[in-house]
Design a protein around this motif. Sequence first.
Motif, PDB file in Angstrom:
ATOM      1  N   ARG A 105     -56.380 -11.984 -23.258  1.00 17.35           N
ATOM      2  CA  ARG A 105     -57.204 -13.173 -23.488  1.00 17.35           C
ATOM      3  C   ARG A 105     -58.389 -13.231 -22.525  1.00 17.35           C
ATOM      4  N   GLY A 106     -58.609 -12.138 -21.796  1.00 14.81           N
ATOM      5  CA  GLY A 106     -59.804 -12.043 -20.962  1.00 14.81           C
ATOM      6  C   GLY A 106     -59.610 -12.372 -19.497  1.00 14.81           C
ATOM      7  N   PHE A 107     -58.401 -12.649 -19.080  1.00 12.03           N
ATOM      8  CA  PHE A 107     -58.156 -12.962 -17.666  1.00 12.03           C
ATOM      9  C   PHE A 107     -57.947 -11.690 -16.874  1.00 12.03           C
ATOM     10  N   ASP A 108     -58.444 -11.677 -15.652  1.00 11.85           N
ATOM     11  CA  ASP A 108     -58.073 -10.643 -14.693  1.00 11.85           C
ATOM     12  C   ASP A 108     -56.950 -11.284 -13.878  1.00 11.85           C
ATOM     13  N   VAL A 109     -55.735 -11.090 -14.334  1.00 14.06           N
ATOM     14  CA  VAL A 109     -54.582 -11.824 -13.795  1.00 14.06           C
ATOM     15  C   VAL A 109     -54.397 -11.553 -12.313  1.00 14.06           C
ATOM     16  N   SER A 110     -54.642 -10.325 -11.873  1.00 16.19           N
ATOM     17  CA  SER A 110     -54.431  -9.994 -10.468  1.00 16.19           C
ATOM     18  C   SER A 110     -55.483 -10.622  -9.553  1.00 16.19           C
ATOM     19  N   ALA A 111     -56.615 -11.043 -10.106  1.00 15.84           N
ATOM     20  CA  ALA A 111     -57.683 -11.639  -9.293  1.00 15.84           C
ATOM     21  C   ALA A 111     -57.426 -13.102  -8.961  1.00 15.84           C
ATOM     22  N   GLY A 112     -56.629 -13.777  -9.756  1.00 15.19           N
ATOM     23  CA  GLY A 112     -56.345 -15.192  -9.508  1.00 15.19           C
ATOM     24  C   GLY A 112     -57.233 -16.110 -10.315  1.00 15.19           C
ATOM     25  N   TRP A 113     -56.889 -17.379 -10.286  1.00 13.00           N
ATOM     26  CA  TRP A 113     -57.564 -18.384 -11.103  1.00 13.00           C
ATOM     27  C   TRP A 113     -59.028 -18.553 -10.724  1.00 13.00           C
ATOM     28  N   SER A 148     -55.869 -26.157 -37.445  1.00 13.68           N
ATOM     29  CA  SER A 148     -54.773 -26.490 -38.345  1.00 13.68           C
ATOM     30  C   SER A 148     -53.434 -26.521 -37.625  1.00 13.68           C
ATOM     31  N   GLY A 149     -53.402 -26.163 -36.343  1.00 10.45           N
ATOM     32  CA  GLY A 149     -52.172 -26.218 -35.565  1.00 10.45           C
ATOM     33  C   GLY A 149     -51.219 -25.072 -35.846  1.00 10.45           C
ATOM     34  N   GLU A 150     -51.705 -23.981 -36.438  1.00 11.00           N
ATOM     35  CA  GLU A 150     -50.845 -22.842 -36.728  1.00 11.00           C
ATOM     36  C   GLU A 150     -50.518 -22.086 -35.449  1.00 11.00           C
ATOM     37  N   LEU A 151     -49.293 -21.563 -35.383  1.00 11.07           N
ATOM     38  CA  LEU A 151     -48.882 -20.742 -34.253  1.00 11.07           C
ATOM     39  C   LEU A 151     -49.373 -19.319 -34.463  1.00 11.07           C
ATOM     40  N   THR A 152     -49.668 -18.638 -33.384  1.00 13.63           N
ATOM     41  CA  THR A 152     -50.123 -17.253 -33.459  1.00 13.63           C
ATOM     42  C   THR A 152     -49.095 -16.342 -32.808  1.00 13.63           C
ATOM     43  N   ALA A 153     -49.187 -15.060 -33.128  1.00 13.90           N
ATOM     44  CA  ALA A 153     -48.265 -14.069 -32.579  1.00 13.90           C
ATOM     45  C   ALA A 153     -48.745 -13.615 -31.204  1.00 13.90           C
ATOM     46  N   TRP A 154     -47.832 -13.104 -30.417  1.00 14.26           N
ATOM     47  CA  TRP A 154     -48.162 -12.522 -29.117  1.00 14.26           C
ATOM     48  C   TRP A 154     -49.039 -11.303 -29.355  1.00 14.26           C
ATOM     49  N   SER A 155     -49.900 -10.979 -28.414  1.00  8.67           N
ATOM     50  CA  SER A 155     -50.801  -9.839 -28.569  1.00  8.67           C
ATOM     51  C   SER A 155     -50.074  -8.507 -28.450  1.00  8.67           C
ATOM     52  N   SER A 156     -48.902  -8.506 -27.822  1.00 10.94           N
ATOM     53  CA  SER A 156     -48.098  -7.284 -27.708  1.00 10.94           C
ATOM     54  C   SER A 156     -46.627  -7.662 -27.779  1.00 10.94           C
ATOM     55  N   GLY A 157     -45.811  -6.687 -28.056  1.00 11.57           N
ATOM     56  CA  GLY A 157     -44.385  -6.934 -28.199  1.00 11.57           C
ATOM     57  C   GLY A 157     -43.669  -7.078 -26.865  1.00 11.57           C
ATOM     58  N   LEU A 158     -42.474  -7.601 -26.921  1.00 14.27           N
ATOM     59  CA  LEU A 158     -41.664  -7.794 -25.719  1.00 14.27           C
ATOM     60  C   LEU A 158     -41.355  -6.466 -25.039  1.00 14.27           C
ATOM     61  N   CYS A 159     -41.166  -5.428 -25.813  1.00 15.19           N
ATOM     62  CA  CYS A 159     -40.795  -4.119 -25.252  1.00 15.19           C
ATOM     63  C   CYS A 159     -41.995  -3.204 -25.059  1.00 15.19           C
ATOM     64  N   GLY A 160     -43.192  -3.746 -24.955  1.00 14.59           N
ATOM     65  CA  GLY A 160     -44.398  -2.946 -24.756  1.00 14.59           C
ATOM     66  C   GLY A 160     -44.748  -2.789 -23.288  1.00 14.59           C
ATOM     67  N   CYS A 161     -43.752  -2.749 -22.432  1.00 14.93           N
ATOM     68  CA  CYS A 161     -43.982  -2.714 -20.980  1.00 14.93           C
ATOM     69  C   CYS A 161     -44.851  -1.544 -20.541  1.00 14.93           C
ATOM     70  N   PHE A 162     -44.706  -0.393 -21.212  1.00 13.65           N
ATOM     71  CA  PHE A 162     -45.448   0.783 -20.783  1.00 13.65           C
ATOM     72  C   PHE A 162     -46.885   0.807 -21.288  1.00 13.65           C
ATOM     73  N   ASP A 163     -47.317  -0.260 -21.956  1.00  5.90           N
ATOM     74  CA  ASP A 163     -48.725  -0.385 -22.326  1.00  5.90           C
ATOM     75  C   ASP A 163     -49.577  -0.559 -21.069  1.00  5.90           C
TER      76      ASP A 163
END
Length: 180
Positions: A149-157, A41-56
């Motif tokens: 979203r399931g990525f291991d960001v530090s491992a690379g693409w 339906s093209g609906e936008l979704t919210a971020w999984s965490s807040g902008l100030c959730g750095c210490f997560d």
Amino acid sequence: MKSSKPDDHTQKSLKYNDPSEKAPYVAPGEGIPVPSGNRLSGELTAWSSGLCGCFDDVGNCCITWWCPCITFGQIAEIVDKGATSCATAGAIYALIALVTGCGCIYSCFYRSKLRKQYMLTESPCGDCLVHCCCETCALCQEYRELKSRGFDVSAGWQANVDRQGGGVAMAPVVHGGMSR
């Protein structure tokens, strides 16, 4: 009287978002499919965490605070689906930050790309404003979003593609030319 049977639109949405279904094969370089929100339906979704959730994620928060070019490079490689390497993106970010003092000039464009890929809301304000005012928090949020979203960001693409089973299959090598 309204029937209890969901309409076709709801059935498609539920089917697409069913986490038990295996993701379809996607050719290398096209991306790893990760369902998010109601794409039909093209609906936008919210971020999984807040902008100030750095210490997560304290480890990423520390790396981003002391050397944001590392986190940015990792994010850029995933968002660009391997077209830009972590080292290249990080080096460009560092160069822009050293010359202008504003690495956010470059990084805000990747926030926009990430938002468009996953149909995320532009919140709490515009992408460039978020990066100009809270660069470290923005990078940490983007890192956490990809991680959720399931990525291991530090491992690379490539490592993420290989982990999902979408590695490149090569044709057999034929030695020698034709002879009679």
